[in-house]
Design a protein around this motif. Structure first.
Motif, PDB file in Angstrom:
ATOM      1  N   ASP A  17      -4.833  93.742  31.817  1.00  0.00           N
ATOM      2  CA  ASP A  17      -3.499  93.544  32.674  1.00  0.00           C
ATOM      3  C   ASP A  17      -2.378  93.489  31.569  1.00  0.00           C
ATOM      4  O   ASP A  17      -1.137  94.079  32.059  1.00  0.00           O
ATOM      5  CB  ASP A  17      -3.497  92.371  33.628  1.00  0.00           C
ATOM      6  CG  ASP A  17      -4.420  92.581  34.749  1.00  0.00           C
ATOM      7  OD1 ASP A  17      -4.969  93.805  34.792  1.00  0.00           O
ATOM      8  OD2 ASP A  17      -4.936  91.666  35.385  1.00  0.00           O
ATOM      9  N   ASN A  18      -2.332  92.984  30.467  1.00  0.00           N
ATOM     10  CA  ASN A  18      -1.356  92.682  29.758  1.00  0.00           C
ATOM     11  C   ASN A  18      -1.090  93.618  28.573  1.00  0.00           C
ATOM     12  O   ASN A  18       0.079  93.437  27.770  1.00  0.00           O
ATOM     13  CB  ASN A  18      -1.172  91.032  29.314  1.00  0.00           C
ATOM     14  CG  ASN A  18      -0.906  90.212  30.470  1.00  0.00           C
ATOM     15  OD1 ASN A  18       0.175  89.949  30.377  1.00  0.00           O
ATOM     16  ND2 ASN A  18      -2.005  89.575  31.028  1.00  0.00           N
ATOM     17  N   LEU A 279      -0.995  82.952  28.141  1.00  0.00           N
ATOM     18  CA  LEU A 279      -1.615  83.798  29.303  1.00  0.00           C
ATOM     19  C   LEU A 279      -2.693  82.876  29.579  1.00  0.00           C
ATOM     20  O   LEU A 279      -3.399  82.913  30.917  1.00  0.00           O
ATOM     21  CB  LEU A 279      -2.050  85.092  29.009  1.00  0.00           C
ATOM     22  CG  LEU A 279      -0.835  86.047  28.468  1.00  0.00           C
ATOM     23  CD1 LEU A 279      -1.457  87.139  28.069  1.00  0.00           C
ATOM     24  CD2 LEU A 279       0.104  86.268  29.753  1.00  0.00           C
ATOM     25  N   LYS A 295       1.247  86.060  25.034  1.00  0.00           N
ATOM     26  CA  LYS A 295       2.043  87.351  24.820  1.00  0.00           C
ATOM     27  C   LYS A 295       3.600  87.019  24.594  1.00  0.00           C
ATOM     28  O   LYS A 295       4.238  86.455  25.355  1.00  0.00           O
ATOM     29  CB  LYS A 295       1.850  88.258  26.138  1.00  0.00           C
ATOM     30  CG  LYS A 295       2.548  89.620  25.737  1.00  0.00           C
ATOM     31  CD  LYS A 295       2.190  90.543  27.112  1.00  0.00           C
ATOM     32  CE  LYS A 295       2.825  92.170  26.964  1.00  0.00           C
ATOM     33  NZ  LYS A 295       2.538  92.676  27.973  1.00  0.00           N
TER      34      LYS A 295
END
Length: 408
Positions: A17-18, A279, A295
């Motif tokens: 997702d990131n 995260l 992140k």
């Protein structure tokens, strides 16, 4: 952020997702430098390969119909009209009742539609050749474009180039290929007790192992490591070096400082760097539960356990997954072998486990033996050939059970 443990599946999802949209630049490299690099655009064949009809054997080209029904007792008698030299374009055509010698790889004259191997030929007589083996149309011929058709997809974007991929690029005349730039990974070791490998330990000091294991693993995975040395467990010092790494590197790895305790500053540093920050802090896995992933400034920051064996295993499983996601090479197939476990091994319920094993050849199978030792011992990794993934909730492994061993 609280110590919220994630499952392995959730961790992989967070990585996807990131970091799946990470913007990694491309560069052109010569194909002699492209091994293990990741292609950043589809490669389409610009020509047929081979570019002509060629023989795959050493022998005589024919019109197949001339050989139907022949045998040793009743060979075909054909007029020998020429010989094709390697690399030469034939200056003649083949008609019914004719034949010509063509070496392996040589171009077929027009009109010929089959080859008869030389061992099925008999002595010449008055300019004729005798062939005692029937041939069907297409026998021992590689037609123009059989290997690769012009305009077809040869290598898909995201492929990590292997030796055979380089070979096909060479065959199609590609001298250069566009690949993603190597991911730069900054390596930082933390700990008041950590010293350089050239220093002599005093008291409770230990040499810096993680910098060198991570450096080696990074190179093996196709990344470009940048070593930032050893930093004391001081917030300001770690923050300063992490910021330096973020300026030039795509991934920053901090080993040590990832456990929940008074000296845990890695989480605070990551949170201070900007959104989204941390995260995850903790993975339901053994070894390496207190792993951190964050992140900042659009880049990845990882806190690895200080224990060398744990850091080594977490890097193999999760940092390699992160790198593949960022360079858009997909998950890929990790090299593995199938083996049989030689003992019963109970596992922890509630956590997935990555068990280091050594391999040996059995009578008719590969045997996997769990490598035992106290937590954090790097010697365990030197004894191991790979690891077995034991799923969450499993009671462990049974003697004689077949397992997949992911190779280091």
């Amino acid at each position: 952020m609280m110590f919220e443990v994630k499952t392995v599946k959730e961790t992989f999802g967070i990585i996807e997702d990131n970091f799946s949209d990470y913007d990694l630049d491309g560069e052109w490299v010569g194909i002699h430098e492209a091994l293990d690099r990741v292609v950043c655009k589809d490669i389409i064949a610009n020509e047929d390969m081979p570019p002509f009809n060629r023989s795959s054997v050493d022998g005589y080209c024919v019109v197949a119909a001339d050989t139907f029904g022949v045998s040793e007792a009743m060979p075909a008698q054909l007029k020998l009209v020429g010989e094709v030299g390697m690399g030469e374009k034939p200056g003649f055509a083949i008609k019914r009742g004719e034949s010509a010698y063509v070496p392996t790889g040589g171009q077929l004259p027009s009109g010929a539609d089959a080859m008869v191997m030389m061992e099925y030929s008999e002595d010449f007589k008055d300019g004729d050749i005798f062939l005692n083996k029937p041939a069907a149309p297409g026998n021992h011929i590689v037609y123009k474009g059989d290997d690769v058709k012009e305009g077809t997809l040869v290598i898909k974007k995201g492929r990590r180039l292997r030796a055979q991929d380089i070979a096909i690029l060479a065959g199609l005349g590609y001298e250069k290929v566009k690949v993603y730039k190597k991911l730069k990974i900054g390596i930082i070791s933390t700990g008041d007790e950590v010293i350089g490998i050239g220093d002599k330990p005093e008291g409770a000091q230990i040499r810096d192992i993680n910098t060198y294991s991570i450096d080696s693993l990074s190179k093996k995975m196709g990344m470009e490591p940048v070593r930032f040395g050893i930093v004391k467990d001081v917030y300001d010092d770690i923050e300063k070096v992490v910021n330096e790494s973020l300026e030039s590197c795509d991934i920053t790895v901090v080993s040590g400082g990832s456990s929940v305790g008074t000296k845990d500053v890695t989480v605070k540093v990551i949170e201070s760097l900007g959104k989204p920050g941390v995260l995850l802090h903790g993975i339901a896995v053994k070894p390496g539960k207190p792993t951190i992933l964050g992140k900042a400034k659009g880049k990845a920051v990882i806190g690895l356990p200080g224990h060398p064996a744990s850091a080594f295993m977490i890097f193999q499983v999760f940092v390699s997954r992160l790198a593949k996601t960022m360079e858009k090479s997909g998950d890929g197939l990790h090299p593995f072998v199938e083996a049989t476990v030689d003992i019963n091994y109970p596992s922890n319920n509630g956590r997935e486990e990555y068990l280091a094993v050594s391999l040996r050849e059995g009578k008719d199978r590969c045997i996997a033996s769990p490598v035992f030792g106290k937590s954090g011992m790097i010697s365990l990794m030197t004894q191991a050939d790979g690891f077995v993934h034991i799923s969450r909730g499993s009671e462990g492994l049974n003697k004689g059970q077949k397992v997949k061993v992911n190779l280091f």
